[in-house]
Scaffold this motif. Structure first.
Motif, PDB file in Angstrom:
ATOM      1  N   ASP A   1      -0.765  -5.382  -4.917  1.00  0.00           N
ATOM      2  CA  ASP A   1      -0.331  -4.147  -4.247  1.00  0.00           C
ATOM      3  C   ASP A   1       0.925  -3.606  -4.927  1.00  0.00           C
ATOM      4  O   ASP A   1       1.740  -4.369  -5.457  1.00  0.00           O
ATOM      5  CB  ASP A   1      -0.021  -4.406  -2.765  1.00  0.00           C
ATOM      6  CG  ASP A   1      -1.280  -4.520  -1.929  1.00  0.00           C
ATOM      7  OD1 ASP A   1      -2.376  -4.302  -2.488  1.00  0.00           O
ATOM      8  OD2 ASP A   1      -1.177  -4.831  -0.730  1.00  0.00           O
TER       9      ASP A   1
ATOM     10  N   LEU B   1       2.657   1.126  -1.225  1.00  0.00           N
ATOM     11  CA  LEU B   1       2.123   2.320  -1.865  1.00  0.00           C
ATOM     12  C   LEU B   1       0.620   2.233  -2.103  1.00  0.00           C
ATOM     13  O   LEU B   1      -0.004   3.242  -2.447  1.00  0.00           O
ATOM     14  CB  LEU B   1       2.833   2.550  -3.201  1.00  0.00           C
ATOM     15  CG  LEU B   1       4.363   2.641  -3.126  1.00  0.00           C
ATOM     16  CD1 LEU B   1       4.951   2.734  -4.522  1.00  0.00           C
ATOM     17  CD2 LEU B   1       4.795   3.828  -2.289  1.00  0.00           C
ATOM     18  N   SER B   2       0.037   1.051  -1.920  1.00  0.00           N
ATOM     19  CA  SER B   2      -1.395   0.864  -2.179  1.00  0.00           C
ATOM     20  C   SER B   2      -2.260   1.018  -0.942  1.00  0.00           C
ATOM     21  O   SER B   2      -3.473   0.867  -1.005  1.00  0.00           O
ATOM     22  CB  SER B   2      -1.634  -0.536  -2.777  1.00  0.00           C
ATOM     23  OG  SER B   2      -0.989  -0.666  -4.016  1.00  0.00           O
TER      24      SER B   2
ATOM     25  N   HIS C   1      -3.163   8.384  -1.388  1.00  0.00           N
ATOM     26  CA  HIS C   1      -1.801   8.126  -1.869  1.00  0.00           C
ATOM     27  C   HIS C   1      -1.055   9.454  -2.002  1.00  0.00           C
ATOM     28  O   HIS C   1      -1.553  10.404  -2.605  1.00  0.00           O
ATOM     29  CB  HIS C   1      -1.837   7.410  -3.216  1.00  0.00           C
ATOM     30  CG  HIS C   1      -2.719   6.192  -3.220  1.00  0.00           C
ATOM     31  ND1 HIS C   1      -2.348   5.007  -2.628  1.00  0.00           N
ATOM     32  CD2 HIS C   1      -3.963   5.983  -3.720  1.00  0.00           C
ATOM     33  CE1 HIS C   1      -3.315   4.116  -2.774  1.00  0.00           C
ATOM     34  NE2 HIS C   1      -4.309   4.689  -3.429  1.00  0.00           N
TER      35      HIS C   1
ATOM     36  N   LEU D   1      -4.086   5.710  -7.189  1.00  0.00           N
ATOM     37  CA  LEU D   1      -2.646   5.500  -7.324  1.00  0.00           C
ATOM     38  C   LEU D   1      -2.214   5.519  -8.784  1.00  0.00           C
ATOM     39  O   LEU D   1      -1.106   5.956  -9.112  1.00  0.00           O
ATOM     40  CB  LEU D   1      -2.264   4.167  -6.675  1.00  0.00           C
ATOM     41  CG  LEU D   1      -0.779   3.792  -6.708  1.00  0.00           C
ATOM     42  CD1 LEU D   1       0.045   4.817  -5.947  1.00  0.00           C
ATOM     43  CD2 LEU D   1      -0.564   2.401  -6.135  1.00  0.00           C
TER      44      LEU D   1
ATOM     45  N   LYS E   1      -0.810   8.838 -10.214  1.00  0.00           N
ATOM     46  CA  LYS E   1       0.290   9.495  -9.517  1.00  0.00           C
ATOM     47  C   LYS E   1       1.277  10.126 -10.488  1.00  0.00           C
ATOM     48  O   LYS E   1       1.713  11.269 -10.305  1.00  0.00           O
ATOM     49  CB  LYS E   1       1.008   8.472  -8.622  1.00  0.00           C
ATOM     50  CG  LYS E   1       2.098   9.085  -7.768  1.00  0.00           C
ATOM     51  CD  LYS E   1       2.664   8.074  -6.783  1.00  0.00           C
ATOM     52  CE  LYS E   1       3.731   8.713  -5.896  1.00  0.00           C
ATOM     53  NZ  LYS E   1       4.275   7.743  -4.910  1.00  0.00           N
TER      54      LYS E   1
END
Length: 475
Positions: free
Chosen positions: A172, A216-217, A223, A283, A286
């Motif tokens: 993660d 953040l996962s 996300h 993610l 990003k």
């Protein structure tokens, strides 16, 4: 069989050696198979020890044979340690199946307790030591050691809490106590993070248990991504928000639900801070999406005549000239050539949903987007598929300029847009004077053809219904 009955203690010791060799050298692909073999060997070891007259619940009685007495005592102690090891492995297998990699820490703690109990039991049953006095003494020692290792024990129990509640797992991306990175491992003492700088950050479990944790996962396919822009206070907020809304619409990477949004975060004495945010599915993208949003915001703010400098002003009369400075195709032109080109550019207003350039149309101009968002759609056997979105300073109709080739896509205004038209013959004169312009147009055409193919390849194939429901639909 007679050989086993003649030397049972020797065979018991040999069985222990066989267990160690099989555990480390046997090519078992599954952990359950290895533990199953170890469990069978433990049962066989127990049977041999008991048949030899050795009971793990009492001291051995080989008074006339001191060697046998010593061997039986050793095997009795090893039986307890062997049992503790097998029990630890079985508990670890159950924990790994139920809670995954995070069960390793619990397995270590439970294993330590099981081995401690096995040592006390072997001392009491096999060696017939005064266990009560030993426990009392060990209790005092445990208090002293516990006081000396308060921080370490705090990390251990905090690690148990983290592994039980699972606010994050291995692999993660998290932010713990201001440190952001990918979780590499969670052991009995700390959480190990791989930061974006490629360094290893070790966060003690006791700190992680008390700190604010941002995972953040999670959720897996949602996300958040946002950018912050500062604009002088004298600019009307509605103009800025409209430009940022077009920025968000210009990125096809953002999810439609939840809908992206732009808002005024804070108004300072000279500058106001605006935030544009949305959500993406991957993610790993990003950083790329944030860079794209910053670039789009810069172009849309400039297209709206908004300067981000307190004293800067963009005059509407110079919009066409300023636009040419941002168009990559014309960067090889001199300032004087751009001035002459800007004078011949004709603006045209398009409303949302209006087609700017249709499929198979041969335009007589090169289109340069000044404001707004244009969607590019390519056709296939099932209809139209969006290949991308375009914003300020991007051009359309390069096929017609190069070889009078019809458009291979449909260009539709997603928002109210202002698009400049540049005469085809004038553009070709620029190509004749500057070979770099033609090279740039050819490169642009090749990139867009590649993007069109990728868009068609990425379009999901409709699932054909079969079975009974499919048979009913055909009737």
């Amino acid at each position: 069989m007679s050989l086993f009955l003649t030397h049972p203690l020797s065979w018991s010791a040999l069985l222990l050696v066989l267990d160690a060799l099989l555990w480390h050298l046997a090519p078992f692909t599954h952990r359950a198979s290895r533990i199953g073999v170890r469990l069978l060997l433990f049962v066989a070891f127990s049977a041999l020890v008991i048949n030899a007259g050795v009971s793990p619940l009492q001291a051995p009685s080989f008074a006339d044979d001191r060697v046998a007495q010593l061997g039986a005592t050793a095997l009795g102690i090893l039986w307890w340690l062997y049992a503790a090891r097998v029990l630890t492995e079985v508990v670890g297998l159950i924990l790994m199946r139920r809670i995954g990699h995070s069960g390793r820490l619990l397995q270590d703690v439970i294993g330590a307790l099981v081995f401690l109990a096995a040592i006390v039991a072997s001392a009491g049953y096999v060696l017939e030591l005064p266990v009560k006095g030993l426990l009392a003494t060990s209790g005092v020692v445990a208090i002293v050691v516990g006081l000396a290792l308060q921080s370490t024990l705090s990390d251990v129990f905090s690690g148990i809490v983290l592994n039980t509640t699972k606010p994050y797992q291995v692999d993660d991306f998290v932010m713990i106590d201001g440190v952001e990175g990918k979780v590499l491992d969670i052991d009995w003492r700390a959480t190990h993070l791989l930061t974006s700088a490629g360094t290893l950050a070790v966060v003690p479990n006791s700190v992680a248990a008390k700190a604010k944790i941002v995972n953040l996962s999670r959720p897996t396919n949602l996300h958040g991504v946002s950018i912050s822009i500062k604009v002088p206070n004298h600019v009307r907020p509605r103009r800025v928000l409209d430009a940022l809304d077009r920025t968000l619409q210009g990125s096809s990477s953002l999810l439609l639900n939840p809908a992206p949004k732009a808002l005024l975060k804070e108004a300072g004495e000279e500058m106001s801070e605006y935030v544009a945010s949305g959500f993406i599915a991957e993610l790993a993208r990003k950083g790329d999406v944030r860079n794209q949003l910053f670039d789009l915001a810069h172009r849309h703010l400039e297209a709206a005549g908004i300067s981000r400098h307190p004293d800067g002003v963009i005059e509407p009369s110079s919009r066409a000239r300023a636009l040419l400075d941002e168009v990559k195709v014309f960067r090889s032109l001199s300032h004087e050539e751009r001035d002459r080109l800007a004078e011949s550019m004709v603006p045209q207003q398009y409303s949302a949903g209006q087609v700017v350039l249709d499929l198979d149309e041969v335009p007589d101009s090169l289109f340069v987007i000044a404001t707004g968002i244009v969607s590019v759609s390519v056709s296939d056997s099932n209809g139209l598929a969006e290949a991308g979105r375009m914003g300020p300073s991007e051009v359309m109709g390069e096929q017609s300029i190069l070889a009078d080739t019809p458009s291979q896509a449909t260009f539709t205004a997603l928002t109210s847009s202002i698009i400049y038209r540049l005469d085809k013959q004038l553009t070709r004169q620029c190509m004749a004077q500057r070979s770099e312009v033609g090279q740039a147009l050819n490169k642009l055409q090749a990139v867009r053809q590649q993007n069109s193919r990728l868009a068609l390849m990425a379009k999901p194939v409709p699932v054909r219904k079969g079975g009974f429901l499919g048979w009913l639909q055909k009737r």
